[in-house]
Design an enzyme around this catalytic site. Sequence first.
Site, PDB file in Angstrom:
ATOM      1  N   HIS A 171     -27.928 100.887  19.096  1.00  0.00           N
ATOM      2  CA  HIS A 171     -27.914 100.268  17.778  1.00  0.00           C
ATOM      3  C   HIS A 171     -27.307 101.210  16.740  1.00  0.00           C
ATOM      4  CE1 HIS A 171     -29.991  99.029  13.936  1.00  0.00           C
ATOM      5  NE2 HIS A 171     -29.398  97.909  14.295  1.00  0.00           N
ATOM      6  N   GLU A 190     -23.519 101.271  17.138  1.00  0.00           N
ATOM      7  CA  GLU A 190     -22.932 100.056  16.561  1.00  0.00           C
ATOM      8  C   GLU A 190     -22.772 100.212  15.048  1.00  0.00           C
ATOM      9  OE1 GLU A 190     -24.466  96.502  14.388  1.00  0.00           O
ATOM     10  OE2 GLU A 190     -25.614  96.685  16.252  1.00  0.00           O
ATOM     11  N   GLU A 206     -34.535  99.643   8.043  1.00  0.00           N
ATOM     12  CA  GLU A 206     -34.562  98.435   8.872  1.00  0.00           C
ATOM     13  C   GLU A 206     -35.817  98.421   9.746  1.00  0.00           C
ATOM     14  OE1 GLU A 206     -31.485  96.101  11.932  1.00  0.00           O
ATOM     15  OE2 GLU A 206     -30.943  98.066  11.096  1.00  0.00           O
TER      16      GLU A 206
END
Length: 427
Positions: free
Chosen positions: A55, A58, A135
Amino acid sequence: MNHHFVREKRIDITRLANGLTVATEQMPEIATATLGVWVGTGSRHETAHEHGLSHLIEHMAFKGTTRRSARRIAEDIENVGGDINAATSVEYTSYTARVLGENVDVALDVLGDILIHSAFEAGELAREKGVILQEYAAVEDTPDDLVYDAFMETAYAGQPIGRPILGTPETIKSFDEATIRAFLAREYTPGKMVLAAAGDVDHARIVEMAERHFGSMPSAPLREPEAGVYSGGERRISRKLEQANIVLGLPGLSFKDPGYYATHLFAHILGGGLTSRLWHEVRENRGLAYSIDSFHWPFSDTGLFGIGAGTAGSDVAELMDVTLATMRQATQDISEIEMTRAKAQMKVALLTALETPGGRIERVARQLLSWGRVIPSDEIVLKVDALTVEQVREAGQRLLHGEPTLAAIGPIKGLPSLARIKSGLIG
């Protein structure tokens, strides 16, 4: 007659010398081009100390390369009216862009740049870690998201496939450039990458540009991830909340299992729409939940069936009793009418996914990575149409005899024990 499913457009496929696959689908009625690179690597390919790295990578792809700053990456795409995005899942990571057909060279140049030449500059890396930590905190503050992370962690205890995609604050903070580059060298190999494009595209031109931007990537042995082994169990998190969020699960099937479609159809009949049994009984008849649904998540070597709902703390026991009774009943008397409706809904979902270039390239890329071929729509529909009531009921019975997984957050004092839930699955 399934006449809608036999009009497959031509898909051209070329494999570069290093193993990267290029697939294109020309759509004359479309003026734009959607392109993407899918990598057959996701969170389940990480070791324990790499948890959350897919993640982060990315995210970092858009934070600068040896040729472009983060702003320049966005400008080069948006200056030609395009957009660019990326996503990480359990088994895949994708990087996609959409532009006018005349600007596919711009899109591929940017995609190649961010995948091959990302700089991972220390300042950008520190800032993006902070973004991901925010997040992570947002998920912790959102019970209806957190319960699904707890569900996966419990269903696949202690395994990469069960770990949350975001990682943990400890692992996120630990990542450095060396860790990132070692992971990329091991996992981002051309043999497990597909470049797919659809819309206003020319196959020969896309192949030529793919060779230019990706042809120098060295081939490497493919590494299989740790096998996913369903474990089951429970995780209860008591919190002072207005609502209890509950997910009940059972071992499902891989998308490569012959019984996959029957299991998927059972899940849809049980809780896949406004006419589904759970929606009708739990929401409409009893008002126990604002929404309730069932799902079947297939992976390459395992699968997970589940039911998710939110309800008041005072209603958790009744909700579970009604849910278990509805599940048992469905294994006994699913009707031909329900089968016909569910099959039609699956066909509409399949067709809808193919109505955009983005949907088409995702389907092509995933199937090439998983099967080594593109599966025609009519082949899928023939398998669905061939299913009988007896096969779907049997799929449900097989599910209900599996070991349950329970994840719950909120006012859950009245939630039955896992042993009671297990006995309630089979009556």
